[in-house]
Write an enzyme that holds these catalytic residues in place. Structure first.
Site, PDB file in Angstrom:
ATOM      1  N   ARG A  49       0.839  -1.194   0.000  1.00 31.73           N
ATOM      2  CA  ARG A  49       0.000   0.000   0.000  1.00 31.73           C
ATOM      3  C   ARG A  49       0.872   1.242   0.000  1.00 31.73           C
ATOM      4  NH1 ARG A  49      -3.802  -1.890   5.091  1.00 31.73           N
ATOM      5  NH2 ARG A  49      -4.761  -3.724   4.082  1.00 31.73           N
ATOM      6  N   ASP A  51       1.048   5.475   0.393  1.00 30.94           N
ATOM      7  CA  ASP A  51       0.336   6.525   1.113  1.00 30.94           C
ATOM      8  C   ASP A  51      -0.134   7.631   0.170  1.00 30.94           C
ATOM      9  OD1 ASP A  51       0.738   5.283   3.565  1.00 30.94           O
ATOM     10  OD2 ASP A  51       2.654   6.306   3.899  1.00 30.94           O
ATOM     11  N   TYR A 109      12.112   1.008  -3.369  1.00 30.82           N
ATOM     12  CA  TYR A 109      11.600   2.370  -3.425  1.00 30.82           C
ATOM     13  C   TYR A 109      12.701   3.311  -3.882  1.00 30.82           C
ATOM     14  CZ  TYR A 109       7.148   1.469  -1.050  1.00 30.82           C
ATOM     15  OH  TYR A 109       5.875   1.044  -0.746  1.00 30.82           O
ATOM     16  N   ARG A 196      10.193   7.280   4.185  1.00 29.97           N
ATOM     17  CA  ARG A 196      10.141   8.729   4.377  1.00 29.97           C
ATOM     18  C   ARG A 196      10.817   9.154   5.681  1.00 29.97           C
ATOM     19  NH1 ARG A 196       3.971   9.785   3.855  1.00 29.97           N
ATOM     20  NH2 ARG A 196       4.593  11.893   4.534  1.00 29.97           N
TER      21      ARG A 196
END
Length: 269
Positions: A49, A51, A109, A196
């Protein structure tokens, strides 16, 4: 029949991946399009998932259907019904034993950070931004402390629902091209906001608020309150999901985020 789709999307105008009552998510848009092609209600399962505001270059989903359709219908047909900022890149039929999330062995990522004194306009929503100059070498040294199997509680969101904070980062590299920094992270899985939060801490080191060794101290503390604030979602891209070769999950061609940041975006190593 179980179908696998590979997607890309710009998450700027969505409330994240997961379905919401308001219908504002990427999952909502995809399920509506796939259901119309299948002519039955479809629920899709994702590899991970993302964000609100986070993008994907290589998101993998699967769904089950009784509908007999040519593979092209799951690509061109679905794309004809999707918003312009979501696209199916490819599709394949797979075994019922395959699971987009649980069969994955690695996620990748990328974070794109623009380092200049003024905020961006052309790249607004697609890159992170930091105004003060950053030291690449110090961020690289700090990043090395995170490689391996660790308790990443210090980089975990308070609302994270993962049963364990233990994760294994296999790759964390930072390159600089002009005013852009590209952070490349690969792990068996990531905690909520983990990438993040790592970027935020690396920026703290890059602007010399803390020395590189602070990253090791922070990791060992397992305490989120000692870390930097969660960094902007704008520059974050899910760039790959790796599976064992036996699943024969399709790969996509190399696709740069921006012309001056060419880097392979597929799930091959």
């Amino acid at each position: 029949m179980r179908i696998v789709l590979v997607l890309e999307y710009d998450g700027s105008h969505y409330c994240g991946w997961q379905s919401q009552p308001e219908g504002c998510s990427i999952q909502d848009a995809l399920e509506a399009a796939v259901s119309r092609i299948a002519q039955e209600k479809i629920r899709v399962i994702t590899a991970g998932r993302t964000d609100t505001g986070v993008h994907a270059l290589f998101q993998v989903v699967h769904f089950d259907t009784q509908a007999q359709r040519p593979i092209t219908a799951w690509v061109r047909g679905v794309n004809a019904l999707l918003p312009a900022d979501i696209a199916v890149l490819c599709a394949t039929e797979t075994s019922d034993q395959f699971h987009a999330r649980y069969s994955a062995v690695e996620r990748r990522y990328l974070y794109v950070l623009l380092n200049q004194s003024v905020r961006p306009a052309i790249h607004h929503g697609r890159v992170g931004w930091y105004h003060s100059s950053l030291e690449l070498e110090k961020m690289q040294i700090a990043a090395n402390y995170l490689i391996g199997r660790h308790d990443f509680s210090a980089f975990r969101a308070a609302e994270c629902q993962a049963k364990s904070p233990i994760r294994t980062i296999t790759h964390l590299n930072i390159i600089q091209q002009g005013n852009f920094f590209l952070f490349d992270l690969r792990a068996n899985a990531f905690l909520h906001h983990m990438v993040r939060n790592i970027i935020g801490c690396l920026v703290y080191v890059g602007k010399e608020k803390y020395p590189p060794g602070w990253m090791h101290e922070l990791l060992s503390s397992c305490n989120r309150t000692y870390a930097a604030p969660t960094f902007s979602p704008a520059g974050l891209y899910l760039a790959g999901v790796k599976y064992d070769s036996g699943w024969s999950i399709p790969e996509i061609a190399e696709t740069p985020i921006f012309p001056d940041l060419s880097m392979p975006m597929n799930n091959s190593r």
